[in-house]
Design an enzyme around this catalytic site. Structure first.
Site, PDB file in Angstrom:
ATOM      1  N   GLU A   1      -3.730   7.741  -4.635  1.00  0.00           N
ATOM      2  CA  GLU A   1      -3.904   6.781  -5.718  1.00  0.00           C
ATOM      3  C   GLU A   1      -5.139   7.171  -6.519  1.00  0.00           C
ATOM      4  OE1 GLU A   1      -4.498   2.468  -4.785  1.00  0.00           O
ATOM      5  OE2 GLU A   1      -2.456   2.415  -5.535  1.00  0.00           O
TER       6      GLU A   1
ATOM      7  N   ARG B   1       0.865  -1.185   0.000  1.00  0.00           N
ATOM      8  CA  ARG B   1       0.000   0.000   0.000  1.00  0.00           C
ATOM      9  C   ARG B   1       0.899   1.232   0.000  1.00  0.00           C
ATOM     10  NH1 ARG B   1      -3.472  -2.621  -1.628  1.00  0.00           N
ATOM     11  NH2 ARG B   1      -5.558  -3.025  -0.804  1.00  0.00           N
TER      12      ARG B   1
ATOM     13  N   HIS C   1      -1.924  -0.246  -9.733  1.00  0.00           N
ATOM     14  CA  HIS C   1      -2.563  -1.118  -8.732  1.00  0.00           C
ATOM     15  C   HIS C   1      -3.193  -2.355  -9.405  1.00  0.00           C
ATOM     16  CE1 HIS C   1      -4.522  -1.116  -4.485  1.00  0.00           C
ATOM     17  NE2 HIS C   1      -4.388  -2.344  -4.944  1.00  0.00           N
TER      18      HIS C   1
HETATM   19  N1  LIG Z   1      -1.178  -4.456  -5.146  1.00  0.00           N
HETATM   20  C1  LIG Z   1      -2.300  -5.153  -4.981  1.00  0.00           C
HETATM   21  O1  LIG Z   1      -3.112  -5.273  -5.900  1.00  0.00           O
HETATM   22  C2  LIG Z   1      -2.573  -5.834  -3.669  1.00  0.00           C
HETATM   23  C3  LIG Z   1      -3.462  -6.922  -3.614  1.00  0.00           C
HETATM   24  C4  LIG Z   1      -3.657  -7.575  -2.397  1.00  0.00           C
HETATM   25  C5  LIG Z   1      -3.012  -7.128  -1.241  1.00  0.00           C
HETATM   26  N2  LIG Z   1      -2.187  -6.039  -1.320  1.00  0.00           N
HETATM   27  C6  LIG Z   1      -1.464  -5.561  -0.130  1.00  0.00           C
HETATM   28  O2  LIG Z   1      -0.391  -6.461   0.131  1.00  0.00           O
HETATM   29  C7  LIG Z   1      -0.063  -6.410   1.534  1.00  0.00           C
HETATM   30  C8  LIG Z   1      -0.031  -7.817   2.107  1.00  0.00           C
HETATM   31  O3  LIG Z   1      -1.349  -8.378   2.045  1.00  0.00           O
HETATM   32  P1  LIG Z   1      -1.648  -9.793   2.767  1.00  0.00           P
HETATM   33  O4  LIG Z   1      -3.050 -10.150   2.528  1.00  0.00           O
HETATM   34  O5  LIG Z   1      -0.575 -10.736   2.391  1.00  0.00           O
HETATM   35  O6  LIG Z   1      -1.440  -9.340   4.293  1.00  0.00           O
HETATM   36  P2  LIG Z   1      -1.742 -10.174   5.638  1.00  0.00           P
HETATM   37  O7  LIG Z   1      -3.053  -9.767   6.193  1.00  0.00           O
HETATM   38  O8  LIG Z   1      -1.501 -11.621   5.417  1.00  0.00           O
HETATM   39  O9  LIG Z   1      -0.590  -9.556   6.576  1.00  0.00           O
HETATM   40  C9  LIG Z   1      -0.593  -9.760   7.940  1.00  0.00           C
HETATM   41  C10 LIG Z   1       0.812 -10.026   8.412  1.00  0.00           C
HETATM   42  O10 LIG Z   1       1.701  -8.929   8.076  1.00  0.00           O
HETATM   43  C11 LIG Z   1       2.784  -8.947   8.993  1.00  0.00           C
HETATM   44  N3  LIG Z   1       2.971  -7.612   9.578  1.00  0.00           N
HETATM   45  C12 LIG Z   1       2.079  -6.891  10.307  1.00  0.00           C
HETATM   46  N4  LIG Z   1       2.645  -5.742  10.715  1.00  0.00           N
HETATM   47  C13 LIG Z   1       3.911  -5.734  10.251  1.00  0.00           C
HETATM   48  C14 LIG Z   1       4.998  -4.804  10.362  1.00  0.00           C
HETATM   49  N5  LIG Z   1       4.897  -3.679  11.080  1.00  0.00           N
HETATM   50  N6  LIG Z   1       6.151  -5.108   9.741  1.00  0.00           N
HETATM   51  C15 LIG Z   1       6.280  -6.243   9.053  1.00  0.00           C
HETATM   52  N7  LIG Z   1       5.297  -7.161   8.928  1.00  0.00           N
HETATM   53  C16 LIG Z   1       4.128  -6.912   9.509  1.00  0.00           C
HETATM   54  C17 LIG Z   1       2.431  -9.950  10.088  1.00  0.00           C
HETATM   55  O11 LIG Z   1       3.104 -11.166   9.813  1.00  0.00           O
HETATM   56  C18 LIG Z   1       0.931 -10.130   9.916  1.00  0.00           C
HETATM   57  O12 LIG Z   1       0.474 -11.380  10.373  1.00  0.00           O
HETATM   58  C19 LIG Z   1      -1.115  -5.509   2.166  1.00  0.00           C
HETATM   59  O13 LIG Z   1      -0.610  -4.207   2.287  1.00  0.00           O
HETATM   60  C20 LIG Z   1      -2.246  -5.530   1.164  1.00  0.00           C
HETATM   61  O14 LIG Z   1      -3.080  -4.392   1.274  1.00  0.00           O
HETATM   62  C21 LIG Z   1      -1.953  -5.400  -2.498  1.00  0.00           C
END
Ligand SMILES: NC(=O)c1ccc[n+]([C@@H]2O[C@H](COP(=O)([O-])OP(=O)(O)OC[C@H]3O[C@@H](n4cnc5c(N)ncnc54)[C@H](O)[C@@H]3O)[C@@H](O)[C@H]2O)c1
Length: 335
Positions: free
Chosen positions: A274, A246, A293
């Site tokens: 964005e 993000r 995105h």
């Molecule tokens: N570009 C895109 O189209 C797109 C699509 C889906 C998700 N995303 C983004 O990708 C990212 C990951 O998504 P996800 O579903 O894998 O997340 P997720 O919900 O699985 O992530 C949770 C985990 O992140 C870790 N975390 C939490 N705080 C942290 C910190 N301060 N430092 C390091 N690690 C930390 C922990 O291990 C936690 O359990 C998010 O920001 C999400 O919004 C982007």
């Protein structure tokens, strides 16, 4: 099939055919009593409100109305939400959790294309492809046999920020390559990091050591501006930042200034704001690969998110536990 649970689609109806193409819709309607012609976009519409009174299962996706206190009251039989998309944080409200709804999400399915995008970006960045292409475009010639000293994926240090669903999948995809993978995540201990094939380090060590830094943490109050001016300045000369998480996790102004200076490069799929204002230098800098995105599910990838929830509906029908149930107790640290 009288005992199929009554179910209701709730989403932007445009997504329905891509999420649930005919074969998936057939599987879904075999286990749920659901009408693809009646997709709720607002629960206060008379037709949706009438359906809600009988609904046991909501199949939601992007554009779903919020399941708030009023919706919960209007849906006395509702027990399960199958969300054929990623985060449930927007539409599943505290009232829904208080009801004790079982909520399942296709976040793992949405993680697949983001991890694929990241793998491709890391390998192309490590090979120097982004800047070599720009050089070639500018010069329109090259010297065959010229060795580019900064290029290559043998022994590169990759820094993964966040062993999230996507972060873990990226780590797994990187495993076959000759790379050294660092991980920064306050919720992971050294043993777990080692089991993943990474070395756990603090965030400051990660940004100062990695050749390529890839951001995969969720957008939380604690992660806002995680990659700030100081951490960008600490990155090695020639290092690459990949952000598919993000925009809020990175200080956009500081990143823009650093990229204008030319010391770093970046692959950026997400920004704050964005989209970026049209005059943003990030659109034109040769050391920036900017995408709108799109790392998450697009095109045929939507039906993977649909498939995961069809499989959940089948588990529900056969009395098996849901495989992708969201745990509200840890939602605060999730995307
Ligand atoms: N570009 C895109 O189209 C797109 C699509 C889906 C998700 N995303 C983004 O990708 C990212 C990951 O998504 P996800 O579903 O894998 O997340 P997720 O919900 O699985 O992530 C949770 C985990 O992140 C870790 N975390 C939490 N705080 C942290 C910190 N301060 N430092 C390091 N690690 C930390 C922990 O291990 C936690 O359990 C998010 O920001 C999400 O919004 C982007």
């Amino acid at each position: 099939m009288a005992d199929r649970p009554r179910a209701l689609f709730a989403m932007n109806p445009e997504h329905l055919p891509r999420l649930f193409p005919e074969p998936l819709l057939r599987r879904l309607t075999a286990v749920l009593d659901i009408d693809p012609g009646a997709v709720a976009e607002h629960f206060d519409e008379p037709r949706a409100a009438a359906a809600l009174a009988e609904t046991e299962v909501i199949v939601s996706s992007w554009g779903a109305p919020r399941i708030d206190a009023a919706a919960i009251e209007a849906a006395p039989l509702l027990h399960t939400v199958l969300h054929a998309a990623g985060s449930v944080k927007w539409h599943i409200t505290p009232a829904a959790w208080e009801r004790g709804l079982a909520v399942s999400s296709s976040a793992e399915a949405n993680a697949v294309p983001v991890a694929e995008y990241t793998l491709a970006s890391i390998l192309l960045a490590g090979k120097g492809i982004f800047h070599l292409r720009e050089d070639f475009k500018a010069k329109r010639s090259f010297t065959l046999g010229l060795v580019h000293p900064q290029v290559g994926n043998f022994g590169r240090v990759i820094g993964i920020i966040g062993a999230s669903k996507i972060g873990r999948r990226v780590i797994e995809l990187l495993r076959p390559f000759d790379l050294d993978i660092l991980l920064a995540d306050p919720f992971v201990d050294e043993a777990e990091a080692a089991a993943l094939g990474t070395r756990l380090v603090g965030l400051d060590e990660l940004v100062a050591t990695a050749d390529i830094v890839s951001v995969h943490a969720p957008d939380l109050r604690e992660t806002a501006g995680l990659i700030d001016a100081g951490r960008l300045a600490a990155m090695k000369d020639g290092a690459v930042l990949v952000n598919t998480a993000r925009g809020n996790l990175v200080d956009t102004d500081a990143l823009t200034a650093e990229l204008q200076g030319g010391r770093l490069s970046a692959v950026i799929d997400v920004t704050t704001p964005e989209p970026l204002p049209s005059e943003s230098p990030l659109f034109d800098l040769p050391n920036v690969f900017l995408t709108p995105h799109v790392a998450g599910s697009q095109g045929n990838e939507l039906s993977r998110m649909g498939l995961y929830m069809v499989e959940e509906a089948e588990r529900l029908a056969s009395g098996e536990p849901l495989a992708h149930r969201v745990d509200p107790a840890i939602l605060w640290r999730q995307a």
